[in-house]
Design an enzyme around this catalytic site. Structure first.
Site, PDB file in Angstrom:
ATOM      1  CG  ASP A 286      -1.644  -1.302   1.404  1.00 12.29           C
ATOM      2  OD1 ASP A 286      -2.521  -1.586   0.591  1.00 12.29           O
ATOM      3  OD2 ASP A 286      -1.303  -2.059   2.338  1.00 12.29           O
TER       4      ASP A 286
ATOM      5  CD  GLU B 101      -1.191  -3.146  -6.955  1.00  8.54           C
ATOM      6  OE1 GLU B 101      -2.122  -3.740  -6.376  1.00  8.54           O
ATOM      7  OE2 GLU B 101      -1.326  -2.007  -7.443  1.00  8.54           O
TER       8      GLU B 101
HETATM    9  C1  LIG Z   1      12.154  -6.725  -0.784  1.00  7.34           C
HETATM   10  C2  LIG Z   1      11.995  -5.232  -0.905  1.00  7.34           C
HETATM   11  C3  LIG Z   1      10.817  -4.664  -1.315  1.00  7.34           C
HETATM   12  N1  LIG Z   1      10.703  -3.313  -1.424  1.00  7.34           N
HETATM   13  C4  LIG Z   1       9.435  -2.691  -1.821  1.00  7.34           C
HETATM   14  C5  LIG Z   1       8.941  -2.963  -3.203  1.00  7.34           C
HETATM   15  C6  LIG Z   1       7.455  -2.639  -3.015  1.00  7.34           C
HETATM   16  O1  LIG Z   1       7.268  -1.247  -3.134  1.00  7.34           O
HETATM   17  C7  LIG Z   1       7.168  -3.105  -1.607  1.00  7.34           C
HETATM   18  C8  LIG Z   1       6.521  -4.463  -1.548  1.00  7.34           C
HETATM   19  O2  LIG Z   1       5.200  -4.375  -1.984  1.00  7.34           O
HETATM   20  P1  LIG Z   1       4.516  -5.545  -2.790  1.00  7.34           P
HETATM   21  O3  LIG Z   1       5.436  -6.069  -3.755  1.00  7.34           O
HETATM   22  O4  LIG Z   1       3.214  -5.017  -3.317  1.00  7.34           O
HETATM   23  O5  LIG Z   1       4.269  -6.722  -1.734  1.00  7.34           O
HETATM   24  P2  LIG Z   1       3.655  -6.700  -0.247  1.00  7.34           P
HETATM   25  O6  LIG Z   1       3.260  -8.076   0.060  1.00  7.34           O
HETATM   26  O7  LIG Z   1       4.609  -6.089   0.678  1.00  7.34           O
HETATM   27  O8  LIG Z   1       2.368  -5.805  -0.341  1.00  7.34           O
HETATM   28  C9  LIG Z   1       1.071  -6.324  -0.443  1.00  7.34           C
HETATM   29  O9  LIG Z   1       0.356  -5.546   0.451  1.00  7.34           O
HETATM   30  C10 LIG Z   1      -0.989  -5.947   0.564  1.00  7.34           C
HETATM   31  C11 LIG Z   1      -1.652  -5.090   1.595  1.00  7.34           C
HETATM   32  C12 LIG Z   1      -1.687  -5.814  -0.748  1.00  7.34           C
HETATM   33  O10 LIG Z   1      -2.988  -6.216  -0.639  1.00  7.34           O
HETATM   34  C13 LIG Z   1      -0.957  -6.649  -1.728  1.00  7.34           C
HETATM   35  O11 LIG Z   1      -1.547  -6.527  -2.971  1.00  7.34           O
HETATM   36  C14 LIG Z   1       0.474  -6.207  -1.766  1.00  7.34           C
HETATM   37  O12 LIG Z   1       0.542  -4.901  -2.245  1.00  7.34           O
HETATM   38  O13 LIG Z   1       8.418  -3.153  -0.945  1.00  7.34           O
HETATM   39  C15 LIG Z   1      11.785  -2.488  -1.149  1.00  7.34           C
HETATM   40  O14 LIG Z   1      11.673  -1.253  -1.288  1.00  7.34           O
HETATM   41  N2  LIG Z   1      12.942  -3.060  -0.721  1.00  7.34           N
HETATM   42  C16 LIG Z   1      13.097  -4.393  -0.579  1.00  7.34           C
HETATM   43  O15 LIG Z   1      14.199  -4.860  -0.181  1.00  7.34           O
END
Ligand SMILES: Cc1cn([C@H]2C[C@H](O)[C@@H](COP(=O)(O)OP(=O)(O)O[C@H]3O[C@@H](C)[C@H](O)[C@@H](O)[C@H]3O)O2)c(=O)[nH]c1=O
Length: 380
Positions: A17, A276
């Protein structure tokens, strides 16, 4: 006159989010000269994604970061004049006083609900539809997506250029990996691992460790670390220390800033991503990947997974398509049948070429920030 935007972000769990809202807010401010306020109820999560954000922001003192005014959205709401465009991210509930003030503006605010990403067909038909709300305003439903009939995906203007330059420079890659303490053996393939808990993970690592190819896994700090430690037979771990089991080398690395996480995805031969935002970034990396979709009750996520697979695998040879579809479905069901474990890495040159073509195809459609700006301009 600059257009003002308010983006409201309620962090439900994980990073997605905040990750999506932060990326969008920054792009609107930097590329569209928008005046952006980001209201986030969990600044600590945002701070993990961008080191410039302090983990505590008081209700009275917003911080200007990368052109965005970051506000703590506290449970006690202090009235503010609503912006020209108001985005409630992922159907979060706006403060009641704010809703009233939106309708009272001499020119009412444009009210948008930014929806979760899905490749399902119905999305194109619902994108941009209005729905009359109690305060007399229309709320429009804005869907990101994979076709030109949707709002598109988040993509900064220079993203593909920066990625191409990085991937053309072996030196840039080595330097970045060194900054994480990572040295990759010449014959080893590099894999990033960012997924939810899954019984399939241990089975997969077993198979890979016994396989013929050496694989070096980079695991950013997060919930999957405990499972990987268990697989290694360890209770604790040192960041940056390489742990070897069979043909698998595991290295735990810090949770990176969003910007560095892109570099990680660009550096690896294969990325395991989830949710996402990392799922979208893996597509911009133009590398083969596996998507661990956010699990929903009663398997509601499987039609979404299938819808994406349907578009993504178009143009693959029949064998490779079957391998990708089969292994992604199996992974997301938490079970990897023995004969399917190697198939997660199937594809080689064909999948590499496909990843680049898929990325180029997505690049041909409007990006999400651009679509939002155009929607506002057409609405005014
Ligand atoms: C591994 C890693 C990720 N990230 C970032 C990339 C993304 O912006 C974020 C991870 O988000 P996502 O990939 O979407 O996975 P998530 O599992 O963290 O987020 C989820 O949250 C839920 C509430 C939603 O319903 C899902 O659809 C999804 O958005 O973290 C970093 O900045 N550094 C890192 O080392």
């Amino acid at each position: 006159m600059r257009t003002s935007w308010d983006i409201f972000c309620h962090v439900i769990d994980n990073y997605g989010d905040a990750g999506v809202c932060w990326r969008l807010a920054r792009q609107l401010a930097v590329e569209y000269d928008a005046e952006v306020r980001l209201w986030v109820d969990d600044p600590e999560t945002l701070a993990r994604l961008c080191a410039l954000v302090p983990s505590e922001i008081s209700g009275d003192t917003p911080r200007l970061i990368d052109g965005v005014w970051v506000h703590y959205w506290s449970s006690t709401w202090r009235n503010v004049v609503p912006a020209d465009v108001v985005i409630e991210a992922f159907a979060c509930q706006l403060p009641l006083d704010y809703l009233a003030a939106m309708a009272e503006r001499s020119r009412p605010s444009l009210w948008l609900n930014l929806e979760y990403l899905s490749a399902e067909e119905w999305v194109a038909g619902c994108h941009g539809l209005p729905s009359l709300q109690q305060n007399g305003l229309q709320k429009y439903f804005f869907f990101p997506g994979f076709s030109p009939e949707t709002g598109g995906l988040l993509r900064e203007a220079d993203l593909v250029k920066r990625r191409t330059e990085f991937q053309q420079s072996e030196c840039a890659k080595i330097q970045f990996l060194r900054s994480l303490g990572v040295e990759v053996a010449a014959e080893s393939a590099l894999v990033s691992l960012f997924c939810y808990d899954s019984p399939a993970l241990g089975q997969w690592l077993d198979a890979v460790s016994e396989g013929e190819v050496k694989r070096h896994f980079l695991v950013p700090a997060g919930r999957v670390v405990a499972d990987v430690c268990r697989w290694l037979g360890r209770e604790t771990y040192e960041l940056g220390e390489p742990y070897q089991r069979g043909n698998v080398c595991i290295q735990f690395i810090p949770f990176l800033s969003q910007r560095d996480y892109d570099l990680l995805l660009w550096s690896c031969d294969f990325n395991v991503v989830r949710g996402e935002d990392s799922f979208v970034r893996a597509q911009w990396a133009a590398k083969p990947f596996l998507w661990h979709i956010y699990p929903q009750q009663e398997g509601a996520h499987f039609p979404k997974l299938d819808a994406f697979l349907h578009c993504y695998t178009e143009g693959l040879s029949a064998d490779l398509k079957a391998a990708v579809v089969g292994s992604w479905r199996a992974w997301n069901a938490g079970v990897l049948p023995a004969d399917m474990q190697g198939q997660l890495f199937a594809g080689g040159a064909e999948l590499m070429g496909h990843s680049a073509r898929w990325c180029a195809r997505l690049e041909g459609q409007n990006n999400l920030a651009e679509s939002l700006v155009q929607f506002y301009q057409n609405w005014v």
